[in-house]
Design an enzyme around this catalytic site. Structure first.
Site, PDB file in Angstrom:
ATOM      1  N   PRO A 108     -27.995  27.592 -30.021  1.00  0.00           N
ATOM      2  CA  PRO A 108     -27.586  26.495 -30.465  1.00  0.00           C
ATOM      3  C   PRO A 108     -29.843  26.002 -30.997  1.00  0.00           C
ATOM      4  O   PRO A 108     -29.908  26.095 -30.274  1.00  0.00           O
ATOM      5  CB  PRO A 108     -27.567  25.330 -29.078  1.00  0.00           C
ATOM      6  N   THR A 115     -31.413  22.578 -33.232  1.00  0.00           N
ATOM      7  CA  THR A 115     -31.771  21.566 -34.186  1.00  0.00           C
ATOM      8  C   THR A 115     -32.725  22.071 -34.957  1.00  0.00           C
ATOM      9  O   THR A 115     -33.377  23.483 -35.070  1.00  0.00           O
ATOM     10  CB  THR A 115     -32.464  21.074 -33.117  1.00  0.00           C
ATOM     11  N   GLN A 132     -22.410  22.538 -29.314  1.00  0.00           N
ATOM     12  CA  GLN A 132     -23.517  21.837 -27.645  1.00  0.00           C
ATOM     13  C   GLN A 132     -23.450  20.477 -28.277  1.00  0.00           C
ATOM     14  O   GLN A 132     -24.052  19.581 -29.012  1.00  0.00           O
ATOM     15  CB  GLN A 132     -25.416  22.689 -28.722  1.00  0.00           C
ATOM     16  N   HIS A 152     -24.554  20.393 -23.205  1.00  0.00           N
ATOM     17  CA  HIS A 152     -26.397  21.107 -22.763  1.00  0.00           C
ATOM     18  C   HIS A 152     -27.158  20.659 -21.286  1.00  0.00           C
ATOM     19  O   HIS A 152     -27.463  18.699 -21.651  1.00  0.00           O
ATOM     20  CB  HIS A 152     -26.759  20.453 -24.102  1.00  0.00           C
ATOM     21  N   TYR A 174     -33.597  17.903 -21.356  1.00  0.00           N
ATOM     22  CA  TYR A 174     -32.631  16.890 -21.505  1.00  0.00           C
ATOM     23  C   TYR A 174     -32.378  16.919 -20.453  1.00  0.00           C
ATOM     24  O   TYR A 174     -32.167  17.265 -19.251  1.00  0.00           O
ATOM     25  CB  TYR A 174     -32.044  17.518 -22.219  1.00  0.00           C
ATOM     26  N   ARG A 180     -25.016  25.652 -20.596  1.00  0.00           N
ATOM     27  CA  ARG A 180     -26.438  25.894 -20.486  1.00  0.00           C
ATOM     28  C   ARG A 180     -27.520  25.114 -19.490  1.00  0.00           C
ATOM     29  O   ARG A 180     -27.368  24.396 -19.231  1.00  0.00           O
ATOM     30  CB  ARG A 180     -27.012  25.394 -21.982  1.00  0.00           C
ATOM     31  N   GLY A 218     -35.787  35.477 -26.376  1.00  0.00           N
ATOM     32  CA  GLY A 218     -37.211  36.573 -26.483  1.00  0.00           C
ATOM     33  C   GLY A 218     -36.284  38.056 -26.760  1.00  0.00           C
ATOM     34  O   GLY A 218     -36.658  38.929 -26.982  1.00  0.00           O
ATOM     35  N   GLY A 249     -31.933  32.810 -30.714  1.00  0.00           N
ATOM     36  CA  GLY A 249     -32.619  31.509 -32.242  1.00  0.00           C
ATOM     37  C   GLY A 249     -32.973  31.647 -32.511  1.00  0.00           C
ATOM     38  O   GLY A 249     -32.550  32.404 -34.167  1.00  0.00           O
TER      39      GLY A 249
HETATM   40  C1  LIG Z   1     -36.057  25.303 -34.000  1.00  0.00           C
HETATM   41  C2  LIG Z   1     -35.025  26.036 -32.690  1.00  0.00           C
HETATM   42  C3  LIG Z   1     -34.459  24.431 -32.233  1.00  0.00           C
HETATM   43  C4  LIG Z   1     -33.400  24.455 -31.051  1.00  0.00           C
HETATM   44  N1  LIG Z   1     -33.018  23.869 -30.687  1.00  0.00           N
HETATM   45  C5  LIG Z   1     -32.459  23.892 -29.797  1.00  0.00           C
HETATM   46  C6  LIG Z   1     -31.413  22.963 -28.940  1.00  0.00           C
HETATM   47  O1  LIG Z   1     -30.539  22.394 -30.012  1.00  0.00           O
HETATM   48  N2  LIG Z   1     -30.528  23.826 -28.594  1.00  0.00           N
HETATM   49  C7  LIG Z   1     -31.019  23.868 -27.100  1.00  0.00           C
HETATM   50  O2  LIG Z   1     -30.365  24.238 -26.553  1.00  0.00           O
HETATM   51  N3  LIG Z   1     -31.685  24.703 -27.677  1.00  0.00           N
HETATM   52  C8  LIG Z   1     -32.501  24.834 -28.101  1.00  0.00           C
HETATM   53  N4  LIG Z   1     -33.358  25.998 -29.077  1.00  0.00           N
HETATM   54  C9  LIG Z   1     -33.971  26.760 -28.238  1.00  0.00           C
HETATM   55  C10 LIG Z   1     -32.655  28.159 -28.512  1.00  0.00           C
HETATM   56  O3  LIG Z   1     -31.925  28.131 -28.401  1.00  0.00           O
HETATM   57  C11 LIG Z   1     -33.339  29.502 -27.862  1.00  0.00           C
HETATM   58  O4  LIG Z   1     -33.058  29.261 -26.550  1.00  0.00           O
HETATM   59  C12 LIG Z   1     -34.943  29.658 -28.033  1.00  0.00           C
HETATM   60  O5  LIG Z   1     -35.549  30.093 -29.246  1.00  0.00           O
HETATM   61  C13 LIG Z   1     -34.924  30.943 -27.289  1.00  0.00           C
HETATM   62  O6  LIG Z   1     -34.189  32.278 -28.169  1.00  0.00           O
HETATM   63  P1  LIG Z   1     -35.406  33.271 -29.076  1.00  0.00           P
HETATM   64  O7  LIG Z   1     -36.343  33.762 -28.050  1.00  0.00           O
HETATM   65  O8  LIG Z   1     -33.837  34.026 -29.498  1.00  0.00           O
HETATM   66  O9  LIG Z   1     -35.682  32.253 -30.380  1.00  0.00           O
HETATM   67  C14 LIG Z   1     -34.037  25.704 -29.936  1.00  0.00           C
HETATM   68  C15 LIG Z   1     -34.827  26.920 -31.124  1.00  0.00           C
HETATM   69  C16 LIG Z   1     -35.617  26.458 -32.017  1.00  0.00           C
HETATM   70  C17 LIG Z   1     -36.543  27.720 -32.298  1.00  0.00           C
END
Ligand SMILES: Cc1cc2nc3c(=O)[nH]c(=O)nc-3n(C[C@H](O)[C@H](O)[C@H](O)COP(=O)(O)O)c2cc1C
Length: 369
Positions: free
Chosen positions: A25, A27, A101, A176, A181, A229, A301, A322
């Site tokens: 997820p 934003t 979400q 979520h 949050y 989550r 990561g 992400g």
């Molecule tokens: C631009 C952006 C927006 C995000 N928005 C949300 C969100 O709306 N809900 C959520 O649970 N996590 C959100 N995250 C966290 C991601 O879901 C994820 O946990 C995080 O990027 C780590 O994963 P990655 O290492 O694969 O990027 C966001 C991350 C990024 C980079």
């Protein structure tokens, strides 16, 4: 070469996915701010990513009180549901699976986003962070501690949000309950100083979250379409601080979730290096896999190699990506062909328009140029 674990199909009695690559997820702040309604740009963005085994949408607000950002979609008005119908139809037409979400930011909001009202949280404790408002970034304020009536209303809002997600054409929804949050603010002793049945003991701090699951079920939504989550070792983001009871609290929640028959549990590895934090659990998948019998998604990561390994090791069933999904709409195809990955531009993560959103090409488009 043996097939990559990430690219194998996943089947449970609740989920049937073409592969084990999940879009996490995120934003992206591209919704129309008037009414927080999903638009055609979002249709394009999500359908570009439909080859993911499962897409989890950006956080979607369940009520006007849940709002904490500008240009972020909701799922509580007929216009928002109609907007989401277009997005889900496009993803489904491309064979994708799509969960919403559903979200309440709690104290991570500002009176400017709430018609002048204070944000709601477990206790009146300022997270000392910042929030996007219509007039720019502003410091957070001390929220109002929720009354029992406000908690019950929010439980009802989530139950309605879950029903609305199905009406909007999603295959399911993820609560979520992560990343600092609202529910996380109740779980954590540093943000929850309540002395009623929603504070004090571990059971009490988890009560609100489980009431939401119970209410969703009572509203007639199959809990096999619901995910949750959690980010147990979050420290230093949005006022979240670990304490001695944090990991035992998440252990309790995870073990109890075994009784709920959810579609999945979605966990994040620590977002920062917490290996020297005495209260943190640095290895989330390894710690929680033995405690949870259902489908486990792990995030945080991961790259192609680490994702294949965590599945091969049996520490998770699915891996959520992400940031890699921002710049690689065809992440699954790139993994399949062992192709290099494009790097995303952080400056356009939350900016308006198609730049940095729908203009990252798929490999096939690159080759055609
Ligand atoms: C631009 C952006 C927006 C995000 N928005 C949300 C969100 O709306 N809900 C959520 O649970 N996590 C959100 N995250 C966290 C991601 O879901 C994820 O946990 C995080 O990027 C780590 O994963 P990655 O290492 O694969 O990027 C966001 C991350 C990024 C980079």
């Amino acid at each position: 070469m043996a097939e990559q674990p990430l690219l194998t199909a996943f089947h449970s009695d609740k989920l049937n996915l073409n592969n084990r690559v999940v879009m996490a997820p995120m934003t992206r702040s591209r919704a129309d701010n008037a009414g927080n309604v999903p638009n055609d740009l979002m249709v394009e963005y999500y359908s570009q990513r439909a080859t993911a085994g499962l897409i989890i949408s950006e956080g979607v607000f369940v009520s006007p009180e849940a709002v904490g950002y500008i240009n972020v979609p909701g799922i509580y008005t007929p216009e928002q549901i109609a907007g989401w119908k277009k997005v889900t139809a496009a993803v489904r037409a491309k064979g994708g699976k799509f969960f919403a979400q559903i979200w309440h930011v709690g104290r991570m909001s500002h009176p400017d986003l709430l018609g002048g009202n204070l944000p709601l949280s477990a206790s009146a404790l300022n997270p000392h962070s910042q929030v996007f408002t219509p007039t720019g970034m502003k410091d957070t304020v001390a929220p109002a501690a929720m009354t029992t009536a406000q908690i019950k209303q929010t439980v009802a809002d989530f139950a309605q949000g879950a029903k609305n997600a199905l009406e909007a054409g999603f295959d399911g929804m993820e609560i979520h309950s992560s990343n600092g949050y609202l529910f996380h603010q109740f779980f954590n002793g540093t943000s929850n100083h309540r002395t009623d049945e929603y504070g004090g003991s571990i059971e009490n701090r988890a009560r609100f979250f489980f009431e939401v699951l119970d209410a969703i079920k009572a509203a007639g939504v199959d809990l096999g379409k619901v995910g949750a989550r959690l980010n147990p070792s979050l420290d230093g983001l949005f006022g979240m601080t670990l304490d001695a009871e944090t990991i035992p609290t998440f252990d309790y929640i995870v073990k109890r979730l075994n009784d709920y028959g959810l579609a999945y549990l979605h966990l994040s590895e620590p977002f920062t290096d917490v290996s020297k934090n005495e209260f943190a659990e640095p290895h989330i998948a390894k710690h929680y896999r033995p405690m949870y019998q259902g489908t486990l998604i792990i995030n945080g990561g991961f790259d192609q190699e680490k994702g294949n390994k965590v599945i091969a090791d049996g520490d998770a069933d699915l891996v959520a990506y992400g940031t890699l999904y921002i710049s690689n709409p065809d992440l699954v195809e790139r993994f399949a062909q062992n192709e290099p990955l494009a790097k995303g531009d952080k400056d356009t993560f939350y900016t308006p328009g198609s730049k940095g959103y729908t203009d990252y090409p798929a490999l096939a488009e690159v080759a055609a140029k």
